[in-house]
Design a protein around this motif. Structure first.
Motif, short mmCIF file in Angstrom:
data_model
loop_
_atom_site.label_atom_id
_atom_site.label_comp_id
_atom_site.label_asym_id
_atom_site.label_seq_id
_atom_site.Cartn_x
_atom_site.Cartn_y
_atom_site.Cartn_z
N LEU A 150 66.59 47.41 46.21
CA LEU A 150 66.42 46.43 47.45
C LEU A 150 65.07 45.90 47.25
O LEU A 150 64.15 46.84 47.50
CB LEU A 150 66.69 47.36 48.73
CG LEU A 150 68.19 47.67 48.88
CD1 LEU A 150 68.19 48.57 50.24
CD2 LEU A 150 69.19 46.94 48.53
N GLY A 151 65.02 44.68 47.00
CA GLY A 151 63.49 43.77 47.12
C GLY A 151 63.21 43.73 45.53
O GLY A 151 64.10 43.96 44.72
N ALA B 229 57.60 46.72 43.72
CA ALA B 229 57.39 47.65 44.80
C ALA B 229 57.89 48.92 44.37
O ALA B 229 57.20 50.07 44.96
CB ALA B 229 58.14 47.36 46.14
N TYR B 230 58.49 49.12 43.39
CA TYR B 230 58.96 50.40 42.68
C TYR B 230 58.18 50.67 41.50
O TYR B 230 58.45 51.69 40.62
CB TYR B 230 60.44 50.43 42.36
CG TYR B 230 61.51 50.03 43.52
CD1 TYR B 230 61.86 51.34 44.33
CD2 TYR B 230 61.90 48.87 43.85
CE1 TYR B 230 62.88 51.05 45.12
CE2 TYR B 230 62.46 48.61 44.93
CZ TYR B 230 63.12 49.66 45.44
OH TYR B 230 63.87 49.25 46.77
N ASN B 231 57.13 49.94 41.23
CA ASN B 231 56.28 50.08 40.10
C ASN B 231 56.98 49.81 38.83
O ASN B 231 56.83 50.33 37.68
CB ASN B 231 55.37 51.40 39.97
CG ASN B 231 53.95 51.17 40.27
OD1 ASN B 231 53.56 50.13 40.54
ND2 ASN B 231 53.35 52.14 39.89
N LEU B 232 58.27 49.11 38.90
CA LEU B 232 59.04 48.73 37.85
C LEU B 232 58.50 47.39 37.31
O LEU B 232 58.42 46.46 37.98
CB LEU B 232 60.27 48.65 38.12
CG LEU B 232 61.12 50.02 38.61
CD1 LEU B 232 62.64 49.57 39.17
CD2 LEU B 232 61.23 50.91 37.37
N GLN C 22 52.60 48.41 50.64
CA GLN C 22 52.60 46.84 50.62
C GLN C 22 53.95 46.49 49.84
O GLN C 22 54.38 46.87 48.96
CB GLN C 22 51.34 46.36 49.83
CG GLN C 22 50.04 46.64 50.49
CD GLN C 22 49.97 46.35 52.01
OE1 GLN C 22 50.23 45.22 52.19
NE2 GLN C 22 49.78 47.03 53.12
N ASN C 23 54.49 45.59 50.51
CA ASN C 23 55.80 45.03 50.12
C ASN C 23 55.70 44.22 48.75
O ASN C 23 56.48 44.27 47.82
CB ASN C 23 56.51 43.96 51.07
CG ASN C 23 56.98 45.14 52.42
OD1 ASN C 23 57.11 46.36 52.33
ND2 ASN C 23 57.37 44.41 53.33
N VAL C 24 54.60 43.47 48.65
CA VAL C 24 54.32 42.76 47.45
C VAL C 24 53.37 43.81 46.73
O VAL C 24 52.57 44.52 47.08
CB VAL C 24 53.60 41.41 47.66
CG1 VAL C 24 54.72 40.39 48.10
CG2 VAL C 24 52.61 41.64 48.65
#
Lengths: 257, 334
Positions: free
Chosen positions: A214-215, A219-222, B41-43
């Motif tokens: 999601l997103g 944000a997942y360091n991918l 942080q979302n971004v």
């Protein structure tokens, strides 16, 4: 043999870390320190030589589908179990100078511990920052895709231990279809930022352990567009040959004068 | 006495916390900066943690890059000097420099391995797609050729005149020159073809920089050996001139991915290295190139700069690997 795959679904993960524990125990991986990171419930922080499954804990000021957070502002707590991606074009495999890293018959990328001499080139060649050298051992380690269990007809330890089927194991094409329909389902139910993370358009050419997230992947360091480092070889070698020619010309000139 | 007071205060505090928790469903009046659960942080990235693994290479590897460059270009100098029938003493010095490098380099590389006893596994496969594999073969070939070249040269010097020996010397020198140029440049390809952004984004610049450094250093070695001849002066001028251009280029070009080349330990070291290799060595040659002291100073500057530069580039790789934002920015831009 069919190509094995992992589909890890962030929307199903409850952050229980059963996969981390199952992986550690089955593969008999040593501990990699007991630290308190202060970053949500994630004290593992990253994949590494002694961490082959890593549960991420994301705290975001975003709504989770149509769910309401009771703290007044949008909030969601997201989890995802990260793992070696077992790339179709694997940077570590291409870089390995000993032939220790091989492609198995189930399509996974496997480090043969009896061959690896710990040169460390795979570490800087992985575009996902997965494989690492274990300092006290000297060799490089990463997820084996439970090759031993697969050979015995068993599913990988993490998938077996997962209580919510967030980690699904199966045939690559079948799981791709399942992932696609899962994303469609999620979007229909209001999770508009649900998407598949599987960089198929880059030189990596797709991964065998892909994700429903999601997103945005950052944000997942991918990495959003990972590249297998061998794509840089041509221009680097061209520059090396041109530079060598110029050096030869300079030396010729110096001794000719 | 003091301990008792403290205990009482603690008990009171606990009561207070309990009361607040009952009344407000949360223990008010407690602020613990930095504790608890910070918001991601979302971004951007995952808590700013590295998205890549930093190079695990130890101090031996940059030193190997430095010595391999000197040895490789020295072999090239020896071959070209030989073809111009230059001073045999100069050829001999360059050949010995190449052989000395060829002897030390494998030791450094093996010491860096996690399992040094398995160093021969490097020659288990030959992989064109792996610069590390190719490099192991290049170093092996170079060492062999340099040894044969020095052996033949020393025999000829001692009066063993044999046409076969002369041709063997030529063949060994030529092969060592080719392998040497590869040895001096493959290390740049090695780090250029990785996932580390600051290296891969400079993959075209690095081979030019590494080879030029090797050229300047091998000329500097000859100067220190006493060959203060026009040829070494020209080589010194050319090398420090090119390094000055590279230094200016790096300073002028400002890309977010190049931050480790400008800031932090790697940035400072690289700047000092660039100044020593480039402008400092060049100006010393321009103003004091006519006196031996000036040339020794220029040669020293270049050697120190080249050594520092290798370490700076490895450190820059570490800094680059630990910056997820620079990586994602680069990938989103592409």
């Amino acid at each position: 043999m069919p190509i094995s795959a992992f589909l890890t679904d962030a929307s199903l993960c409850i952050g229980c870390k059963a996969c981390e524990v199952a992986c550690k125990e089955w593969n008999q991986i040593p501990d990699d320190g007991f630290v308190w990171s202060g970053q949500s419930y994630d004290n593992t922080r990253a994949l590494g030589a002694s961490t082959w499954r890593h549960v991420l804990f994301l705290e975001q000021k975003q709504p989770m589908g149509s769910q309401l957070a009771s703290i007044g502002e949008p909030f969601r707590w997201q989890f995802l179990s990260d793992v070696c991606k077992h790339c179709a074009n694997a940077g570590c495999l291409e870089a390995c100078p000993t032939g220790s890293i091989v492609r198995t018959e189930v399509g996974s990328v496997f480090v043969q511990p009896d061959i690896c001499n710990g040169c460390g080139y795979c570490v800087v060649s992985c575009p996902f920052g997965v494989i690492d050298k274990r300092p006290e051992d000297g060799r490089a380690f990463k997820c084996t895709f439970c090759y031993d269990r697969q050979k015995a007809g068993l599913v990988p330890a993490c998938a077996k231990a997962c209580p919510t089927e967030s980690i699904q194991f199966g045939d690559l094409e079948e799981l791709k279809q399942r992932g696609k329909s899962r994303v469609q389902d999620l979007q229909r139910r209001g999770y508009h930022d649900a998407q598949i993370y599987n960089p198929q358009e880059t030189s990596v050419g797709g991964i065998h352990a892909f994700f429903v997230i999601l997103g945005e992947p950052e944000a997942y360091n991918l990495p959003p567009t990972p590249e297998v480092p061998t794509v840089y070889l041509k221009s680097a070698w061209t520059s090396a040959l041109v530079s060598a020619a110029i050096i030869v010309a300079i030396v010729f000139a110096a001794f000719a004068i | 006495m003091k301990a008792a007071t403290k205990l009482k205060a603690t008990e009171e505090r606990l009561e207070e916390i309990r009361k607040a928790a009952i009344e407000n469903a949360s223990p008010t009046g407690i602020t613990q900066p930095g504790a608890g659960t910070p918001l991601a942080q979302n971004v951007g990235s995952y808590y700013g943690l590295p998205a890549l693994k930093a190079p695990v290479w130890t101090w031996q590897v940059p030193l190997y890059f430095f010595l391999g460059g000197i040895a490789g270009v020295s072999a090239c100098l020896a071959f070209i000097a030989q073809s111009f029938r230059s001073n045999p003493a100069l050829i001999r010095t360059s050949l010995w420099a190449a052989l000395l490098g060829a002897a030390i380099c494998p030791v450094l590389l093996i010491a860096d391995l996690g399992r040094p006893a398995r160093f021969l596994n490097m020659l288990r496969v030959f992989k064109l797609r792996s610069a590390m594999s190719l490099g192991a073969w290049i170093l092996a070939a170079f060492s062999g050729c340099a040894f044969v070249a020095v052996f033949c040269f020393e025999l000829l010097l001692r009066g063993f005149t044999n046409p076969l020996l002369t041709s063997l010397l030529w063949l060994a020198e030529a092969s060592a020159a080719v392998a040497g140029l590869l040895l001096g440049s493959y290390t740049a390809v090695l780090i250029g073809a990785t996932a580390i952004p600051v290296w891969s984004e400079n993959r075209k610049l690095l081979p030019a920089h590494f080879l030029t450094s090797g050229l300047g250093c091998s000329a500097a070695i000859l100067e220190f050996a006493g060959f203060l001849i026009p040829a070494t002066q020209i080589l010194g001028f050319a090398a420090s001139g090119i390094e000055t251009v590279i230094e200016i280029f790096l300073e002028v070009r400002k890309r977010p991915v190049d931050a480790p080349l400008h800031h932090g330990r790697s940035g400072t070291t690289l700047r000092i290295a660039g100044l020593l290799e480039g402008p400092a060595a060049l100006l010393l040659r321009v103003f004091w190139g006519s006196v031996p002291a000036g040339r020794y100073a220029a040669a020293s500057c270049f050697l120190i700069g080249a050594l520092l530069s290798r370490y700076a580039w490895i450190w820059a790789g570490r800094a680059s690997a630990s910056d997820p934002n620079a990586l994602f920015h680069l990938q989103r831009k592409a």
